[in-house]
Design an enzyme around this catalytic site. Structure first.
Site, PDB file in Angstrom:
ATOM      1  N   ASP A  82      23.266 -30.843-112.069  1.00 42.63           N
ATOM      2  CA  ASP A  82      23.402 -28.691-112.109  1.00 42.63           C
ATOM      3  C   ASP A  82      22.348 -28.792-113.014  1.00 42.63           C
ATOM      4  OD1 ASP A  82      23.469 -25.984-111.322  1.00 42.63           O
ATOM      5  OD2 ASP A  82      25.412 -26.584-112.715  1.00 42.63           O
ATOM      6  N   GLY A 179      28.461 -17.646-115.644  1.00 42.07           N
ATOM      7  CA  GLY A 179      29.597 -16.653-117.301  1.00 42.07           C
ATOM      8  C   GLY A 179      30.225 -15.809-115.847  1.00 42.07           C
ATOM      9  N   GLY A 207      26.375 -19.296-110.206  1.00 43.74           N
ATOM     10  CA  GLY A 207      27.232 -17.823-110.669  1.00 43.74           C
ATOM     11  C   GLY A 207      28.545 -17.618-109.351  1.00 43.74           C
ATOM     12  N   THR A 209      31.684 -17.313-109.951  1.00 43.25           N
ATOM     13  CA  THR A 209      32.834 -17.237-110.580  1.00 43.25           C
ATOM     14  C   THR A 209      32.517 -16.015-110.721  1.00 43.25           C
ATOM     15  OG1 THR A 209      33.505 -19.224-112.140  1.00 43.25           O
ATOM     16  CG2 THR A 209      33.950 -17.577-113.109  1.00 43.25           C
TER      17      THR A 209
HETATM   18  P1  13P Z   1      29.640 -19.774-112.593  1.00 42.15           P
HETATM   19  O1  13P Z   1      30.175 -20.720-113.754  1.00 42.15           O
HETATM   20  O2  13P Z   1      29.674 -18.705-113.085  1.00 42.15           O
HETATM   21  O3  13P Z   1      30.824 -20.319-111.975  1.00 42.15           O
HETATM   22  O4  13P Z   1      27.977 -20.463-112.127  1.00 42.15           O
HETATM   23  C1  13P Z   1      27.901 -21.964-112.084  1.00 42.15           C
HETATM   24  C2  13P Z   1      26.847 -22.289-111.611  1.00 42.15           C
HETATM   25  O5  13P Z   1      26.393 -22.024-111.024  1.00 42.15           O
HETATM   26  C3  13P Z   1      26.635 -23.449-112.342  1.00 42.15           C
HETATM   27  O6  13P Z   1      25.496 -23.936-111.811  1.00 42.15           O
END
Ligand code: 13P
Length: 278
Positions: A82, A179, A207, A209
């Site tokens: 990633d 985040g 993203g 989360t």
């Molecule tokens: P979060 O940390 O918001 O879950 O995002 C994860 C992400 O997109 C990793 O590339």
């Protein structure tokens, strides 16, 4: 079941109108928790790690563990780099047997992003690994303190980007950010719909989360086939460790390890059930 490339997982998700969860891991407990959730729900997942996270979780240790966990799992699992930041890291991940890579060139101008992504695609082609790339800028920053300002993906540029790079999956920027969101984000579903209309590869939502279940379902209905979850798992583990430490007089490593794996398992399972969209 086995270690698989990411592309067929996303194609199967496309046929069944669901998304595959891509869960970031940073240690053994996270790998074990995520794999257990995937096996219990009989659902393929993606295990991933971002280049910035390698500072605390070295690739030389994480990669063999992730690949081995995927090979031994009772469900199909892809192992993904990633937010790769350097070609060296992409090469290293591929040499460890990662079945998918992303190099994040989203801060470069379009031409530069195309050139670098083509370089990554050529490398990935040597092992048949899947390639994800990002166009537009997702907010926040995976594994860094720098905050990137959101720049939504331009659908017309997305179509050109995919055509010229030959990527397998496109990470979109539609108001999402890495985040914990300070307030619930307003995702631009109108832009997502247009990107989905003019492109023909599976779309990726970073993203994850803090995004609500209803928003996940709407995004899936508009072509999102991979959803990244990192912070929610890291937070779940950290909270479990804190609760464990505060709850016992004589800390026990083995009980702590089990509590951490359990917390990640719960978080991953919760997301898998939403992403399966049944
Ligand atoms: P979060 O940390 O918001 O879950 O995002 C994860 C992400 O997109 C990793 O590339």
């Amino acid at each position: 079941m086995a270690l698989v490339k990411m592309k067929p997982l996303l194609e199967a998700a496309e046929k069944e109108n669901r998304a595959v969860g891509a869960f970031s891991v940073g240690n053994m407990e996270m790998v074990m928790g995520a794999v257990r959730a995937a096996e219990e729900t009989n659902t393929p997942i993606i295990l991933q790690i971002a280049e910035k996270r390698l500072l605390s979780s070295p690739l030389e240790l994480m990669a063999p563990m992730m690949v081995s966990a995927a090979q031994r799992a009772k469900v199909d699992i892809a192992v993904h780099l990633d937010h790769g930041l350097t070609i060296e890291c992409v090469k290293a991940a591929l040499s460890f047997g990662f079945t998918s890579v992303m190099m994040d060139c989203s801060l470069l101008p379009l031409e530069g992003n195309i050139e670098k992504t083509k370089e990554v695609a050529a490398l990935a082609a040597e092992t048949g690994a899947t390639v994800e790339a990002e166009l537009g800028v997702v907010g926040g920053n995976e594994g860094d303190t720098a905050e990137h300002k959101i720049l939504c993906t331009d659908p017309a540029a997305a179509s050109r980007f995919i055509r010229e790079t030959g990527i397998d999956a496109l990470a979109v920027a539609i108001g999402n950010a890495h985040g914990n969101y300070p307030v619930l984000p307003e995702l631009r579903f109108d832009i997502l719909e247009e990107i989905d209309r003019v492109t023909d590869v599976p779309l990726v939502l970073h993203g994850g989360t803090g995004i609500t279940d209803d928003m996940f379902r709407r995004a899936i209905s508009l072509g999102i086939r991979k959803i990244n979850i990192a912070t929610a798992s890291f937070d779940a583990l950290a909270k479990a460790a804190k609760a464990y430490g505060g709850g016992v007089d004589t800390p026990d490593y083995f009980a702590l390890s089990a509590a951490c794996a359990e917390a990640v398992y719960e978080n991953v399972k919760r997301h898998i059930l939403v992403f399966n969209n049944r």
